[in-house]
Design a protein around this motif. Sequence first.
Motif, PDB file in Angstrom:
ATOM      1  N   LEU A 205       0.833  -1.202   0.000  1.00  0.00           N
ATOM      2  CA  LEU A 205       0.000   0.000   0.000  1.00  0.00           C
ATOM      3  C   LEU A 205       0.873   1.259   0.000  1.00  0.00           C
ATOM      4  CD1 LEU A 205      -2.756   1.394   0.219  1.00  0.00           C
ATOM      5  CD2 LEU A 205      -2.575   1.172   2.715  1.00  0.00           C
ATOM      6  N   LYS A 206       1.911   1.296   0.820  1.00  0.00           N
ATOM      7  CA  LYS A 206       2.797   2.461   0.873  1.00  0.00           C
ATOM      8  C   LYS A 206       3.456   2.712  -0.484  1.00  0.00           C
ATOM      9  CE  LYS A 206       3.933   2.011   5.803  1.00  0.00           C
ATOM     10  NZ  LYS A 206       5.012   1.742   6.787  1.00  0.00           N
ATOM     11  N   ASN A 207       3.888   1.639  -1.138  1.00  0.00           N
ATOM     12  CA  ASN A 207       4.504   1.786  -2.464  1.00  0.00           C
ATOM     13  C   ASN A 207       3.503   2.335  -3.474  1.00  0.00           C
ATOM     14  OD1 ASN A 207       6.937   0.796  -1.518  1.00  0.00           O
ATOM     15  ND2 ASN A 207       6.489  -1.321  -2.100  1.00  0.00           N
ATOM     16  N   ASP A 208       2.258   1.852  -3.395  1.00  0.00           N
ATOM     17  CA  ASP A 208       1.219   2.342  -4.311  1.00  0.00           C
ATOM     18  C   ASP A 208       0.917   3.815  -4.068  1.00  0.00           C
ATOM     19  OD1 ASP A 208       0.923   0.016  -5.684  1.00  0.00           O
ATOM     20  OD2 ASP A 208      -0.774  -0.721  -4.517  1.00  0.00           O
ATOM     21  N   ILE A 209       0.927   4.230  -2.810  1.00  0.00           N
ATOM     22  CA  ILE A 209       0.670   5.638  -2.482  1.00  0.00           C
ATOM     23  C   ILE A 209       1.747   6.530  -3.097  1.00  0.00           C
ATOM     24  CG2 ILE A 209       0.659   7.320  -0.589  1.00  0.00           C
ATOM     25  CD1 ILE A 209      -0.721   5.187   1.127  1.00  0.00           C
ATOM     26  N   GLN A 210       3.012   6.137  -2.929  1.00  0.00           N
ATOM     27  CA  GLN A 210       4.112   6.918  -3.511  1.00  0.00           C
ATOM     28  C   GLN A 210       3.988   6.988  -5.030  1.00  0.00           C
ATOM     29  OE1 GLN A 210       6.546   8.652  -2.023  1.00  0.00           O
ATOM     30  NE2 GLN A 210       5.782   8.146   0.007  1.00  0.00           N
ATOM     31  N   LEU A 211       3.568   5.896  -5.628  1.00  0.00           N
ATOM     32  CA  LEU A 211       3.458   5.838  -7.081  1.00  0.00           C
ATOM     33  C   LEU A 211       2.349   6.758  -7.592  1.00  0.00           C
ATOM     34  CD1 LEU A 211       4.318   4.516  -9.765  1.00  0.00           C
ATOM     35  CD2 LEU A 211       2.673   2.698  -9.284  1.00  0.00           C
ATOM     36  N   VAL A 212       1.156   6.647  -7.013  1.00  0.00           N
ATOM     37  CA  VAL A 212       0.020   7.393  -7.532  1.00  0.00           C
ATOM     38  C   VAL A 212       0.057   8.861  -7.112  1.00  0.00           C
ATOM     39  CG1 VAL A 212      -1.591   7.014  -5.613  1.00  0.00           C
ATOM     40  CG2 VAL A 212      -2.466   7.230  -7.948  1.00  0.00           C
ATOM     41  N   ALA A 213       0.732   9.170  -6.005  1.00  0.00           N
ATOM     42  CA  ALA A 213       0.772  10.554  -5.523  1.00  0.00           C
ATOM     43  C   ALA A 213       1.425  11.472  -6.540  1.00  0.00           C
ATOM     44  CB  ALA A 213       1.514  10.631  -4.189  1.00  0.00           C
ATOM     45  N   ALA A 214       2.415  10.987  -7.248  1.00  0.00           N
ATOM     46  CA  ALA A 214       3.136  11.819  -8.207  1.00  0.00           C
ATOM     47  C   ALA A 214       2.334  12.094  -9.467  1.00  0.00           C
ATOM     48  CB  ALA A 214       4.458  11.157  -8.567  1.00  0.00           C
ATOM     49  N   SER A 215       1.239  11.386  -9.650  1.00  0.00           N
ATOM     50  CA  SER A 215       0.408  11.560 -10.841  1.00  0.00           C
ATOM     51  C   SER A 215      -0.750  12.505 -10.536  1.00  0.00           C
ATOM     52  CB  SER A 215      -0.140  10.210 -11.314  1.00  0.00           C
ATOM     53  OG  SER A 215      -1.156   9.761 -10.429  1.00  0.00           O
ATOM     54  N   ILE A 236      -1.452  10.788   0.138  1.00  0.00           N
ATOM     55  CA  ILE A 236      -1.426  11.021  -1.308  1.00  0.00           C
ATOM     56  C   ILE A 236      -1.275  12.512  -1.590  1.00  0.00           C
ATOM     57  CG2 ILE A 236      -2.770  10.883  -3.444  1.00  0.00           C
ATOM     58  CD1 ILE A 236      -4.064   8.341  -2.308  1.00  0.00           C
ATOM     59  N   HIS A 237      -2.055  13.337  -0.885  1.00  0.00           N
ATOM     60  CA  HIS A 237      -2.001  14.787  -1.113  1.00  0.00           C
ATOM     61  C   HIS A 237      -0.637  15.354  -0.728  1.00  0.00           C
ATOM     62  CE1 HIS A 237      -3.286  18.957  -1.262  1.00  0.00           C
ATOM     63  NE2 HIS A 237      -2.799  19.117  -0.038  1.00  0.00           N
ATOM     64  N   LEU A 238      -0.107  14.959   0.435  1.00  0.00           N
ATOM     65  CA  LEU A 238       1.149  15.536   0.918  1.00  0.00           C
ATOM     66  C   LEU A 238       2.361  15.058   0.123  1.00  0.00           C
ATOM     67  CD1 LEU A 238       0.514  15.402   4.760  1.00  0.00           C
ATOM     68  CD2 LEU A 238       0.664  17.435   3.326  1.00  0.00           C
ATOM     69  N   ASN A 239       2.216  13.999  -0.640  1.00  0.00           N
ATOM     70  CA  ASN A 239       3.314  13.529  -1.490  1.00  0.00           C
ATOM     71  C   ASN A 239       3.120  13.928  -2.949  1.00  0.00           C
ATOM     72  OD1 ASN A 239       5.311  11.647   0.076  1.00  0.00           O
ATOM     73  ND2 ASN A 239       3.283  11.129   0.859  1.00  0.00           N
ATOM     74  N   SER A 240       2.121  14.761  -3.206  1.00  0.00           N
ATOM     75  CA  SER A 240       1.858  15.209  -4.569  1.00  0.00           C
ATOM     76  C   SER A 240       2.399  16.615  -4.772  1.00  0.00           C
ATOM     77  CB  SER A 240       0.347  15.188  -4.845  1.00  0.00           C
ATOM     78  OG  SER A 240      -0.293  16.260  -4.164  1.00  0.00           O
ATOM     79  N   LYS A 241       2.366  17.096  -6.005  1.00  0.00           N
ATOM     80  CA  LYS A 241       2.824  18.455  -6.294  1.00  0.00           C
ATOM     81  C   LYS A 241       1.812  19.498  -5.809  1.00  0.00           C
ATOM     82  CE  LYS A 241       0.947  18.602 -11.017  1.00  0.00           C
ATOM     83  NZ  LYS A 241       1.280  18.756 -12.452  1.00  0.00           N
ATOM     84  N   ARG A 242       0.658  19.040  -5.320  1.00  0.00           N
ATOM     85  CA  ARG A 242      -0.367  19.951  -4.792  1.00  0.00           C
ATOM     86  C   ARG A 242      -0.268  20.109  -3.275  1.00  0.00           C
ATOM     87  NH1 ARG A 242      -5.106  20.274  -8.358  1.00  0.00           N
ATOM     88  NH2 ARG A 242      -4.636  19.195 -10.305  1.00  0.00           N
ATOM     89  N   ARG A 243       0.799  19.642  -2.677  1.00  0.00           N
ATOM     90  CA  ARG A 243       0.884  19.592  -1.215  1.00  0.00           C
ATOM     91  C   ARG A 243       0.766  20.964  -0.558  1.00  0.00           C
ATOM     92  NH1 ARG A 243       5.655  20.293   1.513  1.00  0.00           N
ATOM     93  NH2 ARG A 243       5.095  18.560   2.867  1.00  0.00           N
ATOM     94  N   ARG A 330      -7.977  17.869  -8.043  1.00  0.00           N
ATOM     95  CA  ARG A 330      -7.769  16.426  -8.078  1.00  0.00           C
ATOM     96  C   ARG A 330      -8.723  15.787  -7.071  1.00  0.00           C
ATOM     97  NH1 ARG A 330      -2.259  12.977  -6.630  1.00  0.00           N
ATOM     98  NH2 ARG A 330      -2.959  11.032  -7.585  1.00  0.00           N
ATOM     99  N   VAL A 331      -9.422  14.746  -7.498  1.00  0.00           N
ATOM    100  CA  VAL A 331     -10.425  14.105  -6.646  1.00  0.00           C
ATOM    101  C   VAL A 331      -9.893  12.773  -6.123  1.00  0.00           C
ATOM    102  CG1 VAL A 331     -12.704  13.043  -6.583  1.00  0.00           C
ATOM    103  CG2 VAL A 331     -12.383  15.229  -7.734  1.00  0.00           C
ATOM    104  N   TYR A 359      -7.195   4.830 -10.391  1.00  0.00           N
ATOM    105  CA  TYR A 359      -6.173   4.083  -9.651  1.00  0.00           C
ATOM    106  C   TYR A 359      -6.781   3.669  -8.318  1.00  0.00           C
ATOM    107  CZ  TYR A 359      -1.454   2.560  -8.527  1.00  0.00           C
ATOM    108  OH  TYR A 359      -0.354   1.794  -8.256  1.00  0.00           O
ATOM    109  N   PRO A 360      -7.226   2.413  -8.206  1.00  0.00           N
ATOM    110  CA  PRO A 360      -7.848   1.970  -6.945  1.00  0.00           C
ATOM    111  C   PRO A 360      -6.798   1.570  -5.909  1.00  0.00           C
ATOM    112  CG  PRO A 360      -7.934   0.214  -8.579  1.00  0.00           C
ATOM    113  CD  PRO A 360      -7.290   1.388  -9.256  1.00  0.00           C
ATOM    114  N   LEU A 361      -7.096   1.865  -4.666  1.00  0.00           N
ATOM    115  CA  LEU A 361      -6.255   1.443  -3.545  1.00  0.00           C
ATOM    116  C   LEU A 361      -7.125   0.705  -2.534  1.00  0.00           C
ATOM    117  CD1 LEU A 361      -4.057   4.606  -2.810  1.00  0.00           C
ATOM    118  CD2 LEU A 361      -3.338   2.513  -3.962  1.00  0.00           C
ATOM    119  N   ASN A 362      -6.663  -0.430  -2.074  1.00  0.00           N
ATOM    120  CA  ASN A 362      -7.386  -1.199  -1.070  1.00  0.00           C
ATOM    121  C   ASN A 362      -6.611  -1.165   0.242  1.00  0.00           C
ATOM    122  OD1 ASN A 362      -9.673  -2.394  -2.628  1.00  0.00           O
ATOM    123  ND2 ASN A 362      -7.993  -3.235  -3.854  1.00  0.00           N
TER     124      ASN A 362
END
Length: 520
Positions: A205-215, A236-243, A330-331, A359-362
């Motif tokens: 899950l952590k790896n997926d968060i890092q991956l999708v956050a940049a998109s 996700i928000h804090l690791n994105s360019k919108r942080r 971003r939603v 991009y679904p996350l479980n």
Amino acid sequence: MTSQKSILDIALALAHVNPNKNDFSDLLSCISEWIHCDAVALLIKQGETLKPVAQRGLSQDTLGRRFEINEHPRLFEICRSTQPLKFAKECELPDPYDGLLQSREGDFPVHACMGLPLYSQQQDSQLLAVLTFDSLNEYAFDDVPHTQLTQLMQLVAAHVETLLTVQHYQQHAQHNHQLAQQLNLEALTREGVEIIGNSHCMQILKNDIQLVAASEFSVLIQGDTGVGKELVARNIHLNSKRREQPLIHLNCASLPENLAESEFFGHSKGAFTGAHSTRQGKFQLADGGTLFLDEIGELPLAMQSKLLRVLQSGEVQTVGEDQSRYVDVRVIAATNRDLKQEVAEGRFRADLYHRLRVYPLNVPALKERENDVILLAGFFVEQTARKLAIKQLKLGIDTQILLRQYDWPGNVRELEHVISRAALKAKQQQWQQKIITIEPQHCDIEKRATNTHTTTQLINTNTSSLSLKEATDAFSYQMIMQQLEQHNLNWAATARTLKVDRANLVRLAKRLGINVKKSL
């Protein structure tokens, strides 16, 4: 000497100077076309100092100078005047620009000097700035009529005041924006944003968060109640360019159907009964940032179609207005429902489901996270100790076994509440002790195994609800913890007592979630 341009021409030229440019150079260009001189400078008054903000004809270092008014007699005279001031040719007062003119080599003194004090027309005639003119030609300003200079002074004063006002509001807006960004980050990180857990499913899950956050993809977070979906959204928000932009939260389950559109898109004054003022919706507030739609599965069907339109076009229409406006949002959506099943049963739109599920996350349930329950318990113990002003709070060995064996239907949220209640009870019973220990009797959860202290008792415990692996792990966990305590956390002594290799014991303990930290 003046050009053939009239004062009206100057006024028209000044009217076309862009006040948002935050630059006074265009102002000096207009003035220089009317009054010919070797140097002209605009100096803003800051307390008892004049700061040059624009100049023509002086050396470049002039803008870095700060002129103390009381130390420069000519500037002092201009500041105390209320009218345009021409200095006499024989004036013996030193000129602040002597030797600074670029039109001649060498330190030639300035021969002709003139100054215009610029007063505010709004703030009780407060002195805003001074405009100075200098020339090596001692007769340069003789032909400039006093009345036209007065008109020029008033025009320039009004223009400078406008520019200063614009600068003030822009700086104020920038300050507020930066302050809002800082407060937003503090609010998001105040309760902590670290995702606690070393289990395999949480690493994925952590790896997926890092991956999708940049998109910029839309994200659908799925998981049972209490697993921490909002924490995932914050990460996700804090690791994105919108942080540095806002993260706006909207709980769809708490929306009255008749007010849902207003909550999403805002309303204008008088749009409906009770709309006494204009209000921005969550999409407008999240412009440039992220909108977190919690419990998206509870959204009424009528509202789902309107949300889909915004996700497709990026345009929102405020209730009560005809025009639409574009928003950059971003939603991130979250739900504890099986949306695929909801779509099949006609309670959720299929097109919206696929639009959100780019991009679904479980988020796994706590019972699926192997030994993470003890790590999380330690985190909540430390938090609770601070809240209750307990110097040292710890979990007893039997309590740790109990927590590991419980199913946690309420997931992480239930664990947090159990620790909080247990700590309060333990504090009440052990208030005289330096170290307060949370024991099984303080935890109001249904026990799946009787708390025991001996190998025989553990083996005889009712373990019908446990798998063989769970029962083996629980027994191993208890034995290692007991021996570690008896040997003062010494791994070598513990390994000798248990008759196992020390390295193998450390690896087994790590898998079981046992971590020993010694500090001085």
